[in-house]
Design a protein around this motif. Sequence first.
Motif, PDB file in Angstrom:
ATOM      1  N   UNK A  83      36.595   1.516   9.987  1.00  0.00           N
ATOM      2  CA  UNK A  83      36.357   2.024  11.330  1.00  0.00           C
ATOM      3  C   UNK A  83      35.491   3.272  11.272  1.00  0.00           C
ATOM      4  N   UNK A  84      34.852   3.489  12.380  1.00  0.00           N
ATOM      5  CA  UNK A  84      34.032   4.677  12.548  1.00  0.00           C
ATOM      6  C   UNK A  84      34.739   5.584  13.527  1.00  0.00           C
ATOM      7  N   UNK A  85      35.240   6.661  13.041  1.00  0.00           N
ATOM      8  CA  UNK A  85      35.933   7.607  13.908  1.00  0.00           C
ATOM      9  C   UNK A  85      34.908   8.489  14.603  1.00  0.00           C
ATOM     10  N   UNK A  86      34.973   8.477  15.896  1.00  0.00           N
ATOM     11  CA  UNK A  86      33.965   9.183  16.667  1.00  0.00           C
ATOM     12  C   UNK A  86      34.597  10.349  17.399  1.00  0.00           C
ATOM     13  N   UNK A  87      33.910  11.438  17.385  1.00  0.00           N
ATOM     14  CA  UNK A  87      34.339  12.589  18.157  1.00  0.00           C
ATOM     15  C   UNK A  87      34.234  12.237  19.635  1.00  0.00           C
ATOM     16  N   UNK A  88      35.362  12.176  20.302  1.00  0.00           N
ATOM     17  CA  UNK A  88      35.359  11.734  21.690  1.00  0.00           C
ATOM     18  C   UNK A  88      34.619  12.728  22.578  1.00  0.00           C
ATOM     19  N   UNK A  89      34.790  13.997  22.277  1.00  0.00           N
ATOM     20  CA  UNK A  89      34.220  15.012  23.150  1.00  0.00           C
ATOM     21  C   UNK A  89      32.699  15.019  23.091  1.00  0.00           C
ATOM     22  N   UNK A  90      32.175  14.925  21.907  1.00  0.00           N
ATOM     23  CA  UNK A  90      30.726  15.022  21.770  1.00  0.00           C
ATOM     24  C   UNK A  90      30.057  13.665  21.631  1.00  0.00           C
ATOM     25  N   UNK A  91      30.847  12.685  21.266  1.00  0.00           N
ATOM     26  CA  UNK A  91      30.287  11.351  21.189  1.00  0.00           C
ATOM     27  C   UNK A  91      29.407  11.110  19.979  1.00  0.00           C
ATOM     28  N   UNK A  92      29.539  11.918  19.008  1.00  0.00           N
ATOM     29  CA  UNK A  92      28.721  11.728  17.813  1.00  0.00           C
ATOM     30  C   UNK A  92      29.571  11.131  16.710  1.00  0.00           C
ATOM     31  N   UNK A 101      46.745  17.327  23.052  1.00  0.00           N
ATOM     32  CA  UNK A 101      46.803  16.588  24.298  1.00  0.00           C
ATOM     33  C   UNK A 101      45.604  15.740  24.608  1.00  0.00           C
ATOM     34  N   UNK A 102      44.717  15.603  23.679  1.00  0.00           N
ATOM     35  CA  UNK A 102      43.546  14.770  23.931  1.00  0.00           C
ATOM     36  C   UNK A 102      43.270  13.906  22.711  1.00  0.00           C
ATOM     37  N   UNK A 103      42.693  12.780  22.992  1.00  0.00           N
ATOM     38  CA  UNK A 103      42.263  11.928  21.897  1.00  0.00           C
ATOM     39  C   UNK A 103      41.001  12.548  21.319  1.00  0.00           C
ATOM     40  N   UNK A 104      41.144  13.113  20.147  1.00  0.00           N
ATOM     41  CA  UNK A 104      40.007  13.824  19.570  1.00  0.00           C
ATOM     42  C   UNK A 104      39.059  12.879  18.847  1.00  0.00           C
ATOM     43  N   UNK A 105      39.654  11.879  18.201  1.00  0.00           N
ATOM     44  CA  UNK A 105      38.828  10.884  17.530  1.00  0.00           C
ATOM     45  C   UNK A 105      39.301   9.498  17.941  1.00  0.00           C
ATOM     46  N   UNK A 106      38.358   8.677  18.244  1.00  0.00           N
ATOM     47  CA  UNK A 106      38.673   7.296  18.562  1.00  0.00           C
ATOM     48  C   UNK A 106      38.032   6.434  17.499  1.00  0.00           C
ATOM     49  N   UNK A 107      38.839   5.670  16.838  1.00  0.00           N
ATOM     50  CA  UNK A 107      38.316   4.854  15.765  1.00  0.00           C
ATOM     51  C   UNK A 107      37.890   3.494  16.267  1.00  0.00           C
ATOM     52  N   UNK A 108      36.618   3.308  16.324  1.00  0.00           N
ATOM     53  CA  UNK A 108      36.119   1.993  16.705  1.00  0.00           C
ATOM     54  C   UNK A 108      36.082   1.138  15.452  1.00  0.00           C
ATOM     55  N   UNK A 109      36.832   0.082  15.496  1.00  0.00           N
ATOM     56  CA  UNK A 109      36.908  -0.774  14.320  1.00  0.00           C
ATOM     57  C   UNK A 109      35.599  -1.555  14.194  1.00  0.00           C
ATOM     58  N   UNK A 110      34.951  -1.324  13.143  1.00  0.00           N
ATOM     59  CA  UNK A 110      33.682  -2.019  12.941  1.00  0.00           C
ATOM     60  C   UNK A 110      33.843  -3.235  12.061  1.00  0.00           C
ATOM     61  N   UNK A 111      34.895  -3.251  11.346  1.00  0.00           N
ATOM     62  CA  UNK A 111      35.118  -4.387  10.464  1.00  0.00           C
ATOM     63  C   UNK A 111      36.599  -4.454  10.160  1.00  0.00           C
ATOM     64  N   UNK A 112      37.128  -5.620  10.163  1.00  0.00           N
ATOM     65  CA  UNK A 112      38.530  -5.741   9.811  1.00  0.00           C
ATOM     66  C   UNK A 112      38.802  -7.132   9.273  1.00  0.00           C
ATOM     67  N   UNK A 113      39.679  -7.166   8.366  1.00  0.00           N
ATOM     68  CA  UNK A 113      40.113  -8.433   7.805  1.00  0.00           C
ATOM     69  C   UNK A 113      41.610  -8.308   7.596  1.00  0.00           C
ATOM     70  N   UNK A 114      42.291  -8.310   8.687  1.00  0.00           N
ATOM     71  CA  UNK A 114      43.718  -8.000   8.679  1.00  0.00           C
ATOM     72  C   UNK A 114      44.503  -9.218   9.133  1.00  0.00           C
ATOM     73  N   UNK A 115      45.536  -9.494   8.437  1.00  0.00           N
ATOM     74  CA  UNK A 115      46.430 -10.576   8.836  1.00  0.00           C
ATOM     75  C   UNK A 115      47.749  -9.958   9.290  1.00  0.00           C
ATOM     76  N   UNK A 116      48.163 -10.342  10.446  1.00  0.00           N
ATOM     77  CA  UNK A 116      49.442  -9.878  10.957  1.00  0.00           C
ATOM     78  C   UNK A 116      50.294 -11.103  11.232  1.00  0.00           C
ATOM     79  N   UNK A 117      51.275 -11.305  10.418  1.00  0.00           N
ATOM     80  CA  UNK A 117      52.126 -12.483  10.552  1.00  0.00           C
ATOM     81  C   UNK A 117      53.525 -12.052  10.949  1.00  0.00           C
ATOM     82  N   UNK A 118      54.176 -12.868  11.743  1.00  0.00           N
ATOM     83  CA  UNK A 118      55.542 -12.584  12.165  1.00  0.00           C
ATOM     84  C   UNK A 118      56.439 -13.744  11.771  1.00  0.00           C
ATOM     85  N   UNK A 119      57.590 -13.395  11.299  1.00  0.00           N
ATOM     86  CA  UNK A 119      58.570 -14.419  11.018  1.00  0.00           C
ATOM     87  C   UNK A 119      59.232 -14.887  12.305  1.00  0.00           C
ATOM     88  N   UNK A 120      60.132 -15.827  12.169  1.00  0.00           N
ATOM     89  CA  UNK A 120      60.809 -16.352  13.353  1.00  0.00           C
ATOM     90  C   UNK A 120      61.616 -15.275  14.072  1.00  0.00           C
TER      91      UNK A 120
END
Lengths: 326, 205
Positions: free
Chosen positions: A141-150, A110-129
């Motif tokens: 990404x750097x997954x951070x322990x939300x509770x402790x913040x480390x 029931x809690x977000x245990x890890x929040x992934x802060x994207x530190x770098x991305x090179x992603x293309x998201x394309x949509x057709x018609x």
Amino acid sequence: MLRSVLRAHLAMTMASLLLACGGPHEPVTVSFSIAEIECQEELGACGIEQHTRGIVAESFEPGPDELSEESGERILYADFPAPKEGLAIIEISQPRSGVAKVRYREVYRGEVSFAGAITSQDVELAFGDDGAPMLYGRFEFTATDVERGTTRRVHSGRVLAVASSPDSVGPRVPGPSPTRVPAPAPEVPEEKDVPTQPVPSPRGPEVSVVVVETAHGCSDPAPETSGCEDPTPSSGGGCSSDTAASGCEADSFDSSGCDDASSAGCEADSFDAGGCDNCSANRPTQRLNLVHAIWRLFWPVLLVGGLNRWTRRRLSLQAPCEPVDL
Amino acid sequence: MLHRIASLLLFSGLVAAATSSPREAHAGGSYFLLEADTGFAESAYDGGDPGIYYGFRSGLTWKPKGSPIRFHLLMGAGLRNSQLLGAQAGLIYAAEQYDLDLYVSTRVVVPVFGVRLYAEVGAGDRLSFQSLTRDPSLGGLSVSSDQFLLLTAIGAQVRLTENISAGLRVEMNPLAVDSTLISHITGYAPTHLRMSGIIHVGLHF
């Protein structure tokens, strides 16, 4: 006379049905693969390699972490078991600004245990018609322990998602090398080279996506397979904030203050909480959709009403006899 | 708004029923029919709570000479809602879906002891609006879609006055939906044979 009215009504109902319906449009599902190519393993939580199914949705409201800047932006959603425990949720949005944004979350009890802060991305998201997505690229990404913040984990991986039929298994992306040596990144074509042509219709035949595994261990969804450039991670990407943005929802799912059932997005019992103030940002788009839907719904009725009135007047003048009923 | 319209129609029907005479109950035929209805609809997802249905339909009626059967050619619309509450890995979500049906149907009516029994078959389109409200840390998702709709219904209708009737109706919509946003995230399977229990008030003129 009656026959003419019947013909007119039949033509009108069929025409209204055809115009109102359009073509079938089902939610777009995608085959979604995510593979880790590098991980700093501090807690034994490395090993993200998942092949799952995703779905294309829209942001219901301006999302947290600036994933979506406004409602109505398309978001590719996929979830899979987290490396250690719980559920991992990865969402990629395509904001109006044009830069795809990736967000990674791990939820546990029931809690977000890890929040992934994207530190770098090179992603293309394309949509057709028709809205069929094709996503490819790499992220970090750097997954951070939300509770402790480390900071605990640093992941680097690649992602591939293509529109697919519900039965498809999904393309495979090569997993991490046993030695966890960072593999060269796939060559991500520029936006002008986005292979939109192969993107199939979601209702079309089975998608056949070939993930080319080169001798260097790279996967390249694009037709071009020559070489693997060393990625130059672009910074930012707009997903740096881990704090939950205050959307329409409050922390608790109560429905206080929203008593207008006809207000889109602020209905009673729909668990939009914290008053309706923040919902106002969502209303223009939803109101437009609602007006459009209502118009599509009611214009045949208005026509029928007019026809009925006209016919009734004509019948009252020309056909004094009432029809014989049962 | 829909609540008020439905309530007004039902109230009008009840008033008409209370004030009608037996002679009026044997009203003659009509060329046109306009029906408004409301009721309960099965959830769009297996295991979900029932939702509310509102709808209306209008169309032409005719009866071949010498035949007791009356035919209707109708076009109609119906709106259903579904709500789901649950948790995804412990995170609470609230899912809501509105289905707007637009269809053309034919109805065959047979009189039995003053009650008009009918069967109805139709086809059309279902516009579906889904929204998923999740924890604030995740944000909300929504999607709209449409799909081919089949409609089958049986019902009974009693004429209360010369121009007003009331009736009961059971409607079933077989759908071939495998995956929706809500089913994808919550794991609830879509209901493929969705039933609705409906009461309706008709205007005949």
